[in-house]
Design an enzyme around this catalytic site. Structure first.
Site, mmCIF file in Angstrom:
data_model
loop_
_atom_site.group_PDB
_atom_site.id
_atom_site.type_symbol
_atom_site.label_atom_id
_atom_site.label_comp_id
_atom_site.label_asym_id
_atom_site.label_seq_id
_atom_site.Cartn_x
_atom_site.Cartn_y
_atom_site.Cartn_z
ATOM 1 N N ASN B 387 11.074 59.228 7.182
ATOM 2 C CA ASN B 387 12.214 59.942 6.634
ATOM 3 C C ASN B 387 12.850 59.161 5.498
ATOM 4 O O ASN B 387 12.685 59.506 4.332
ATOM 5 C CB ASN B 387 13.220 60.219 7.763
ATOM 6 C CG ASN B 387 14.420 61.003 7.285
ATOM 7 O OD1 ASN B 387 14.552 61.325 6.114
ATOM 8 N ND2 ASN B 387 15.334 61.305 8.184
ATOM 9 N N ASP B 388 13.523 58.075 5.818
ATOM 10 C CA ASP B 388 14.248 57.308 4.798
ATOM 11 C C ASP B 388 13.363 56.886 3.628
ATOM 12 O O ASP B 388 13.816 56.875 2.483
ATOM 13 C CB ASP B 388 14.865 56.051 5.425
ATOM 14 C CG ASP B 388 16.040 56.401 6.326
ATOM 15 O OD1 ASP B 388 16.626 57.482 6.128
ATOM 16 O OD2 ASP B 388 16.354 55.603 7.220
ATOM 17 N N VAL B 389 12.107 56.566 3.914
ATOM 18 C CA VAL B 389 11.234 56.049 2.858
ATOM 19 C C VAL B 389 10.830 57.122 1.853
ATOM 20 O O VAL B 389 10.139 56.845 0.885
ATOM 21 C CB VAL B 389 9.962 55.378 3.427
ATOM 22 C CG1 VAL B 389 10.327 54.192 4.276
ATOM 23 C CG2 VAL B 389 9.115 56.370 4.193
ATOM 24 N N SER B 428 18.731 54.906 8.604
ATOM 25 C CA SER B 428 19.848 54.512 7.755
ATOM 26 C C SER B 428 21.077 55.383 7.997
ATOM 27 O O SER B 428 22.166 55.063 7.557
ATOM 28 C CB SER B 428 19.450 54.634 6.285
ATOM 29 O OG SER B 428 19.257 55.995 5.970
#
Lengths: 105, 460
Positions: B387-389, B428
């Protein structure tokens, strides 16, 4: 030898810094895909501390120091065998695959 | 003679690391490492003072059996915990060796009980200190990775001040120990260092674990170094320095992958209170939802697919089903590749090992800078458990906690498929605007189940 203990230390320090520099260059050359096996190998070789444990466990008879040494030998051996074996398992998965991926029609 | 044999052993260890520059040379490297270790052990057994072969042999057999048993049984998804557990053992072994040297200095040629050389005492206590921190830090990291302890960062007031004070106290104790050589102080150093190890890892959250695991890897090396100095043993110093450098570089690479300094990761507390704020201003936005058949249809009609795996794939053990999906697509003439973000997973290189386990050829698995410029030419990005990446906010939103983090540009591909369990934010705590884009289709469900369903639809 007793008299030159500061000299021994400086030699040790020299070896230490040179090894750090070698480590720096060698590790940067490791391909990112193999960073997990790298941790496995470094984990196994850091158990070379077993050398110290064997020296402590070496003398005959039983005293505190020897017991500590033997515990050290056991702990380090877990790591040596475990570390190298798990690295071996990881690396054998990175073998080039023969070109016939799954016969599933 | 001993010095020469130890030197050969050290060189073999260097070759072992060098071999890892390519998968084809890596297995030979591992064998070099094993030979190096065998030489080191047998050389030490040849020492005149070493006589109790039976006891030592038994100890090696016991340890070796346990280690082999664990290493052969462990699931590849559980590697991060395993590595953490192994690090703790190195730390503990360092403490025991230091203690042994303290109780029987004659065996190590560093003086007599009560009058050990000052330099040796300093080196010994530093080795003990680092070893004990490595031990407890790794135990806690193991707990967090295994899930026995919550992966959430635990922060409290004056945390860093307390750690700093404890550190100063340990230095004071070391000075005291060097002066009076008391066993009581030695063990106090051990206990307090163990406490400090716990406190240092406690504020660090789950997804920062790649940094922590590498850092502990580094510490275990420095601990070996400390013992090496105590025993004036060059082999230990060299190996310790190699391992220390390796762990430090990995920590650096991992922190850079998150655009954070190592200090920032170590101070911890990142992504602590995300639950309440999640998706507050996006509740009215529309999410396009799809199922396995839609995904199969979209990918079947594409020329190129890039798969972006993340920790979620590891949790769901979806790598085998994913590879099967990739195989079918490849058979259809579709180009399939995998894009790995440096911090994907819970340890450096975690995703690569899992994909290799599932028989994905390593040529198809590419790193961020190798593949990122290919996304605009790609039709479908298949994001599974990451997700965050992939969050474009890292490039656009300066206020975002992940701003500046290098991301995989999946948004540049024609369409994006997101396999996720729910709309929850990533580690995050930042909402991902990609979810709401027109060309994004969300596939809700278990990653493994989803891949299996897509495989079914593809072969139907």
């Amino acid at each position: 030898m007793e008299a030159h203990s500061s000299e021994v230390f400086v030699i040790g320090l020299t070896v230490f810094f040179l090894a750090c520099i070698i480590g720096y260059y060698v590790v940067w050359s490791v391909t990112p895909a193999l960073h997990s096996p790298l941790m496995g190998v470094t984990n196994a070789i850091s158990s070379v501390i077993i050398v110290g444990a064997i020296l402590a466990a070496g003398p005959q008879g039983f005293d505190t120091s020897k017991i500590f040494g033997l515990i050290g030998v056991v702990l380090a051996s877990v790591n040596i065998f475990g570390g190298f074996l798990v690295t071996y398992r990881m690396l054998s998965m990175f073998k080039k695959k023969p070109k016939k991926s799954k016969e599933k029609e | 003679m001993v010095a020469i044999l130890y030197l050969i052993s050290a060189l073999l260890f260097i070759f072992a690391l060098r071999g890892l520059s390519h998968p084809e040379s890596s297995r030979m490297g591992n064998i070099f490492g094993i030979i190096g270790m065998i030489i080191a052990v047998f050389t030490t057994l040849m020492f005149k003072s070493v006589l109790s072969y039976y006891e030592i042999g038994a100890a090696i057999l016991i340890g070796g059996a346990i280690g082999s048993f664990i290493a052969l049984r462990i699931e590849m998804t559980a590697l991060p915990q395993l590595v953490a557990a192994f690090h703790s053992l190195v730390g503990l072994a360092a403490v025991f060796v230091a203690a042994a040297a303290f109780y029987d200095p004659v065996a190590f040629n560093i003086g007599k009980v009560g009058s050990i050389k000052i330099a040796s005492l300093v080196e010994m206590s530093i080795g003990t200190f680092i070893g004990a921190i490595t031990f407890s830090g790794s135990v806690l990291a193991f707990g967090k990775l295994q899930g026995t302890i919550s992966g959430k960062p635990i922060v409290f007031k004056f945390q860093h001040l307390i750690n700093a004070l404890i550190f100063l106290f340990i230095i004071f104790l070391i000075v005291l120990f060097v002066i009076n050589q008391s066993p009581a102080i030695f063990w106090t150093i051990v206990v307090i260092s163990i406490l400090l190890g716990f406190l240092v890892v406690i504020p660090i959250g789950g997804a920062d674990m790649p940094v922590v695991v590498s850092m502990l890897n580094s510490y275990s090396g420095w601990a070996a170094c400390g013992i090496g100095f105590t025993l004036s043993n060059n082999l230990l110093i060299i190996t310790g320095a190699l391992v220390g450098a390796s762990g430090a570089i990995l920590s650096y690479i991992m922190s850079k992958g998150m655009n954070r300094s190592i200090i920032n990761v170590v101070l911890g507390g990142f992504g602590g209170e995300q639950d309440s704020s999640a998706g507050k201003d996006n509740s009215d936005k529309i999410v396009k939802q799809g199922n396995a058949e839609d995904a199969a249809y979209i990918m079947k009609n594409a020329d190129s697919v890039i798969i972006v795996p993340g920790y979620g794939m590891a949790v769901a053990q979806a790598q085998h089903a994913l590879r099967e999906m990739g195989d079918i697509l490849k058979k259809e003439g579709i180009e399939v590749r995998y894009a790995i973000h440096p911090v994907a997973g819970r340890m450096p290189g975690h995703m690569n090992v899992l994909l290799a386990e599932a028989n994905v050829p390593y040529e198809e698995v590419l790193e961020l800078d190798e593949i990122n410029h290919d996304f605009p030419m790609t039709e479908v990005s298949f994001v599974i458990g990451a997700n965050d990446v992939t969050n474009p906010a890292a490039k656009t939103d300066e206020a975002s906690p992940i701003y500046g983090m290098p991301i995989l540009d999946v948004e540049k591909s024609q369409s994006v498929l997101f396999v996720k369990r729910s709309m929850a934010t990533g580690y995050s705590g930042v909402d991902n605007e990609l979810f709401y884009r027109d060309n994004t289709t969300m596939l809700f469900g278990d990653a493994k189940k989803m891949c299996e369903d897509i495989v079914k639809s593809l072969s139907a």
